[in-house]
Design a protein around this motif. Structure first.
Motif, PDB file in Angstrom:
ATOM      1  N   SER A  52      -5.390   5.645  -0.747  1.00 54.08           N
ATOM      2  CA  SER A  52      -4.527   4.772   0.046  1.00 54.08           C
ATOM      3  C   SER A  52      -4.543   5.268   1.486  1.00 54.08           C
ATOM      4  O   SER A  52      -4.658   6.479   1.722  1.00 54.08           O
ATOM      5  CB  SER A  52      -3.099   4.800  -0.517  1.00 54.08           C
ATOM      6  OG  SER A  52      -2.253   3.944   0.203  1.00 54.08           O
ATOM      7  N   GLN A  53      -4.416   4.356   2.445  1.00 54.64           N
ATOM      8  CA  GLN A  53      -4.361   4.781   3.844  1.00 54.64           C
ATOM      9  C   GLN A  53      -3.461   3.859   4.645  1.00 54.64           C
ATOM     10  O   GLN A  53      -3.254   2.698   4.286  1.00 54.64           O
ATOM     11  CB  GLN A  53      -5.750   4.838   4.479  1.00 54.64           C
ATOM     12  CG  GLN A  53      -6.369   3.509   4.825  1.00 54.64           C
ATOM     13  CD  GLN A  53      -7.737   3.662   5.482  1.00 54.64           C
ATOM     14  OE1 GLN A  53      -8.295   4.756   5.562  1.00 54.64           O
ATOM     15  NE2 GLN A  53      -8.276   2.567   5.980  1.00 54.64           N
ATOM     16  N   ASP A  85       0.847  -1.195   0.000  1.00 57.92           N
ATOM     17  CA  ASP A  85       0.000   0.000   0.000  1.00 57.92           C
ATOM     18  C   ASP A  85       0.882   1.245   0.000  1.00 57.92           C
ATOM     19  O   ASP A  85       1.829   1.334   0.778  1.00 57.92           O
ATOM     20  CB  ASP A  85      -0.900  -0.027   1.238  1.00 57.92           C
ATOM     21  CG  ASP A  85      -2.131   0.824   1.075  1.00 57.92           C
ATOM     22  OD1 ASP A  85      -2.013   1.981   0.640  1.00 57.92           O
ATOM     23  OD2 ASP A  85      -3.217   0.324   1.397  1.00 57.92           O
ATOM     24  N   GLN A 102      -3.239   8.538  11.704  1.00 60.62           N
ATOM     25  CA  GLN A 102      -3.918   8.133  10.482  1.00 60.62           C
ATOM     26  C   GLN A 102      -3.320   8.923   9.315  1.00 60.62           C
ATOM     27  O   GLN A 102      -3.179  10.134   9.408  1.00 60.62           O
ATOM     28  CB  GLN A 102      -5.414   8.439  10.584  1.00 60.62           C
ATOM     29  CG  GLN A 102      -6.082   7.763  11.769  1.00 60.62           C
ATOM     30  CD  GLN A 102      -7.498   8.257  11.952  1.00 60.62           C
ATOM     31  OE1 GLN A 102      -8.358   7.969  11.136  1.00 60.62           O
ATOM     32  NE2 GLN A 102      -7.737   9.021  13.007  1.00 60.62           N
ATOM     33  N   VAL A 125      -5.895  -2.039  11.207  1.00 58.92           N
ATOM     34  CA  VAL A 125      -6.619  -2.239   9.955  1.00 58.92           C
ATOM     35  C   VAL A 125      -8.023  -1.655  10.094  1.00 58.92           C
ATOM     36  O   VAL A 125      -8.733  -1.950  11.053  1.00 58.92           O
ATOM     37  CB  VAL A 125      -6.691  -3.745   9.601  1.00 58.92           C
ATOM     38  CG1 VAL A 125      -7.497  -3.947   8.331  1.00 58.92           C
ATOM     39  CG2 VAL A 125      -5.289  -4.314   9.451  1.00 58.92           C
ATOM     40  N   GLU A 126      -8.380  -0.803   9.154  1.00 57.89           N
ATOM     41  CA  GLU A 126      -9.716  -0.205   9.096  1.00 57.89           C
ATOM     42  C   GLU A 126     -10.165  -0.207   7.645  1.00 57.89           C
ATOM     43  O   GLU A 126      -9.339  -0.172   6.736  1.00 57.89           O
ATOM     44  CB  GLU A 126      -9.712   1.239   9.607  1.00 57.89           C
ATOM     45  CG  GLU A 126      -9.580   1.382  11.092  1.00 57.89           C
ATOM     46  CD  GLU A 126      -9.770   2.817  11.560  1.00 57.89           C
ATOM     47  OE1 GLU A 126     -10.184   3.682  10.756  1.00 57.89           O
ATOM     48  OE2 GLU A 126      -9.491   3.073  12.735  1.00 57.89           O
ATOM     49  N   GLY A 127     -11.460  -0.215   7.457  1.00 60.51           N
ATOM     50  CA  GLY A 127     -11.994  -0.099   6.105  1.00 60.51           C
ATOM     51  C   GLY A 127     -11.591   1.228   5.491  1.00 60.51           C
ATOM     52  O   GLY A 127     -11.504   2.240   6.185  1.00 60.51           O
ATOM     53  N   ARG A 128     -11.315   1.216   4.197  1.00 58.24           N
ATOM     54  CA  ARG A 128     -10.889   2.435   3.506  1.00 58.24           C
ATOM     55  C   ARG A 128     -12.081   3.061   2.805  1.00 58.24           C
ATOM     56  O   ARG A 128     -12.724   2.425   1.977  1.00 58.24           O
ATOM     57  CB  ARG A 128      -9.792   2.092   2.497  1.00 58.24           C
ATOM     58  CG  ARG A 128      -9.274   3.284   1.728  1.00 58.24           C
ATOM     59  CD  ARG A 128      -8.095   2.924   0.837  1.00 58.24           C
ATOM     60  NE  ARG A 128      -8.310   1.802  -0.049  1.00 58.24           N
ATOM     61  CZ  ARG A 128      -8.882   1.895  -1.254  1.00 58.24           C
ATOM     62  NH1 ARG A 128      -9.301   3.051  -1.707  1.00 58.24           N
ATOM     63  NH2 ARG A 128      -9.026   0.816  -1.999  1.00 58.24           N
ATOM     64  N   PRO A 129     -12.384   4.338   3.144  1.00 57.34           N
ATOM     65  CA  PRO A 129     -13.466   5.027   2.432  1.00 57.34           C
ATOM     66  C   PRO A 129     -13.170   5.099   0.932  1.00 57.34           C
ATOM     67  O   PRO A 129     -12.011   5.151   0.519  1.00 57.34           O
ATOM     68  CB  PRO A 129     -13.464   6.432   3.046  1.00 57.34           C
ATOM     69  CG  PRO A 129     -12.746   6.286   4.346  1.00 57.34           C
ATOM     70  CD  PRO A 129     -11.760   5.176   4.158  1.00 57.34           C
ATOM     71  N   LYS A 130     -14.203   5.108   0.115  1.00 57.53           N
ATOM     72  CA  LYS A 130     -14.027   5.131  -1.342  1.00 57.53           C
ATOM     73  C   LYS A 130     -13.266   6.356  -1.829  1.00 57.53           C
ATOM     74  O   LYS A 130     -12.577   6.300  -2.846  1.00 57.53           O
ATOM     75  CB  LYS A 130     -15.386   5.060  -2.041  1.00 57.53           C
ATOM     76  CG  LYS A 130     -16.035   3.704  -1.914  1.00 57.53           C
ATOM     77  CD  LYS A 130     -17.337   3.643  -2.674  1.00 57.53           C
ATOM     78  CE  LYS A 130     -17.954   2.262  -2.531  1.00 57.53           C
ATOM     79  NZ  LYS A 130     -19.189   2.124  -3.264  1.00 57.53           N
ATOM     80  N   ARG A 144      -3.766   9.364   5.149  1.00 56.73           N
ATOM     81  CA  ARG A 144      -4.580   9.057   3.977  1.00 56.73           C
ATOM     82  C   ARG A 144      -4.095   9.873   2.785  1.00 56.73           C
ATOM     83  O   ARG A 144      -3.698  11.035   2.933  1.00 56.73           O
ATOM     84  CB  ARG A 144      -6.049   9.345   4.262  1.00 56.73           C
ATOM     85  CG  ARG A 144      -6.618   8.388   5.303  1.00 56.73           C
ATOM     86  CD  ARG A 144      -8.108   8.569   5.525  1.00 56.73           C
ATOM     87  NE  ARG A 144      -8.621   7.505   6.366  1.00 56.73           N
ATOM     88  CZ  ARG A 144      -8.678   7.553   7.700  1.00 56.73           C
ATOM     89  NH1 ARG A 144      -8.267   8.637   8.336  1.00 56.73           N
ATOM     90  NH2 ARG A 144      -9.168   6.535   8.387  1.00 56.73           N
TER      91      ARG A 144
END
Length: 127
Positions: free
Chosen positions: A33-34, A1, A48, A24-29, A50
């Motif tokens: 990359s995060q 990533d 964080q 680990v977290e869901g990545r907003p659309k 992003r």
């Protein structure tokens, strides 16, 4: 990533002053990359990072307390007193927005604002 190649666990450890681990977290659309790191200690430290592929996500105009940061990317700001005690920093480089946010349970995240700015400069140098 891409984000985790720019913000390493070693970088987060330096920022925290204690070992950091990936979260680990869901990545907003909207996020290209995060990379997120947290402290395993009870201090609640979290950083964080992003990357947005479009400058329209640069939000200095929406931040009442943002302070311009010179010499970082094409333009940059930091808000050391963000919502819920978060330190928020964004910079633009080559049409992308790079966003860093730091928080902790102690509520004194602003004390590390200069450290977050140094981290942003390190990331910018890696680009």
């Amino acid at each position: 990533d891409a984000a985790c190649s720019l913000l390493t666990a070693a970088d987060a450890t330096t920022l925290f002053g204690v070992p950091a681990q990936p979260r680990v977290e869901g990545r907003p659309k909207s996020v290209a990359s995060q990379c997120i790191h947290e402290s395993p200690a009870l201090d609640g430290q979290l950083v964080q990072f992003r990357i947005f592929d479009n400058e329209r996500y640069y939000s200095e105009d929406l931040v009442a307390d943002g302070t311009p940061v010179t010499g970082l990317g094409r333009k940059a700001y930091i808000d050391a007193e963000g919502p819920d005690g978060i330190v928020d920093l964004q910079f633009v480089n080559d049409g992308k927005v790079y966003a860093l946010a730091y928080s902790n349970i102690a509520g004194d995240a602003a004390a590390r604002a200069s450290n977050l700015e140094l981290l942003a400069r390190t990331i910018d140098d890696r680009l």
